[in-house]
Design an enzyme around this catalytic site. Structure first.
Site, short mmCIF file in Angstrom:
data_model
loop_
_atom_site.label_atom_id
_atom_site.label_comp_id
_atom_site.label_asym_id
_atom_site.label_seq_id
_atom_site.Cartn_x
_atom_site.Cartn_y
_atom_site.Cartn_z
N ASP A 31 0.86 -1.19 0.00
CA ASP A 31 0.00 0.00 0.00
C ASP A 31 0.89 1.24 0.00
O ASP A 31 1.89 1.30 0.73
CB ASP A 31 -0.92 -0.01 1.23
CG ASP A 31 -2.08 0.96 1.09
OD1 ASP A 31 -3.23 0.51 1.03
OD2 ASP A 31 -1.82 2.19 1.03
N VAL A 97 -10.86 2.81 -3.86
CA VAL A 97 -10.47 2.27 -5.17
C VAL A 97 -11.44 1.15 -5.51
O VAL A 97 -11.59 0.18 -4.75
CB VAL A 97 -9.02 1.72 -5.14
CG1 VAL A 97 -8.67 1.11 -6.50
CG2 VAL A 97 -8.02 2.83 -4.79
N HIS A 101 -10.12 -5.34 -3.35
CA HIS A 101 -8.79 -5.59 -2.78
C HIS A 101 -8.94 -5.98 -1.33
O HIS A 101 -9.80 -5.49 -0.62
CB HIS A 101 -7.89 -4.36 -2.92
CG HIS A 101 -8.53 -3.09 -2.46
ND1 HIS A 101 -9.42 -2.38 -3.24
CD2 HIS A 101 -8.42 -2.40 -1.30
CE1 HIS A 101 -9.83 -1.32 -2.57
NE2 HIS A 101 -9.25 -1.31 -1.38
N MET A 102 -8.06 -6.87 -0.92
CA MET A 102 -7.97 -7.29 0.47
C MET A 102 -6.74 -6.61 1.07
O MET A 102 -5.63 -6.77 0.57
CB MET A 102 -7.83 -8.82 0.52
CG MET A 102 -7.64 -9.40 1.90
SD MET A 102 -7.36 -11.20 1.78
CE MET A 102 -9.04 -11.77 1.59
N HIS A 103 -6.96 -5.82 2.13
CA HIS A 103 -5.84 -5.25 2.86
C HIS A 103 -5.25 -6.32 3.78
O HIS A 103 -6.00 -7.05 4.43
CB HIS A 103 -6.30 -4.10 3.77
CG HIS A 103 -6.83 -2.90 3.08
ND1 HIS A 103 -6.11 -1.74 2.93
CD2 HIS A 103 -8.03 -2.66 2.48
CE1 HIS A 103 -6.84 -0.83 2.31
NE2 HIS A 103 -8.01 -1.36 2.01
P1 AMP Z 1 -9.73 1.30 0.20
O1 AMP Z 1 -9.88 2.57 1.00
O2 AMP Z 1 -10.12 0.06 0.92
O3 AMP Z 1 -10.38 1.42 -1.16
O4 AMP Z 1 -8.17 1.13 -0.02
C1 AMP Z 1 -7.49 1.71 -1.10
C2 AMP Z 1 -6.04 1.65 -0.74
O5 AMP Z 1 -5.27 1.83 -1.92
C3 AMP Z 1 -5.60 2.73 0.24
O6 AMP Z 1 -5.06 2.13 1.42
C4 AMP Z 1 -4.54 3.51 -0.53
O7 AMP Z 1 -3.47 3.94 0.27
C5 AMP Z 1 -4.10 2.49 -1.57
N1 AMP Z 1 -3.56 3.04 -2.79
C6 AMP Z 1 -4.03 4.08 -3.51
N2 AMP Z 1 -3.28 4.27 -4.60
C7 AMP Z 1 -2.29 3.34 -4.57
C8 AMP Z 1 -1.18 3.01 -5.41
N3 AMP Z 1 -0.92 3.69 -6.54
N4 AMP Z 1 -0.38 1.98 -5.06
C9 AMP Z 1 -0.61 1.30 -3.92
N5 AMP Z 1 -1.64 1.53 -3.10
C10 AMP Z 1 -2.47 2.55 -3.41
#
Ligand code: AMP
Ligand code: ZN
Length: 115
Positions: A31, A97, A101-103
């Site tokens: 991330d 995004v 995606h799985m954090h």
């Molecule tokens: P969410 O809020 O669950 O949609 O998580 C989206 C995640 O994507 C956030 O933790 C961001 O920090 C991460 N993120 C956004 N842009 C990028 C990128 N270019 N590369 C890696 N992570 C990203």
């Protein structure tokens, strides 16, 4: 649309990312704004916008995210200490995004309930 999806662009190599794991169906990368010493995102290579947009055939792919998480946790040495896996769906949960995606968060004590 997929053509404008940030994580599809990462999958296609159009935007750089720190790739941690990859197989035929799954990609994982760090991330960009880490919330823990280990914070990475595990995504299906297939574009699926949210959990709400999954079709039944996606069950297998989503299971593969867990298999990837297990392998990554082992590789990172956090399996025994523990780690958190989170999937946010839509705005109220904090999804920003719109490619599923799985954090994976690890290497610090995490509180519950989350914010
Ligand atoms: P969410 O809020 O669950 O949609 O998580 C989206 C995640 O994507 C956030 O933790 C961001 O920090 C991460 N993120 C956004 N842009 C990028 C990128 N270019 N590369 C890696 N992570 C990203
Ligand atoms: Zn996408």
């Amino acid at each position: 649309p997929m053509s404008e999806c940030l994580f599809c662009k990462i999958r296609q190599g159009e935007i750089p990312a720190d790739i941690i794991f990859e197989n035929d169906d799954v990609l994982a990368f760090n991330d960009v704004n880490p919330q823990a010493p280990v914070h990475l995102l595990i995504i299906p290579k297939k574009h699926i916008s949210t959990v709400n947009d999954m079709v039944d055939d996606d069950q297998l792919i989503m299971g593969k995210l867990f298999s990837a998480a297990r392998a990554i946790a082992k590789q990172k040495g956090v399996s025994d200490d523990g780690y958190r896996l989170v999937v946010n769906c839509n705005e109220k949960a904090g999804q920003t995004v719109f490619h599923i995606h799985m954090h994976m968060l690890a290497d610090r004590a995490l509180t519950w309930p989350p914010g």
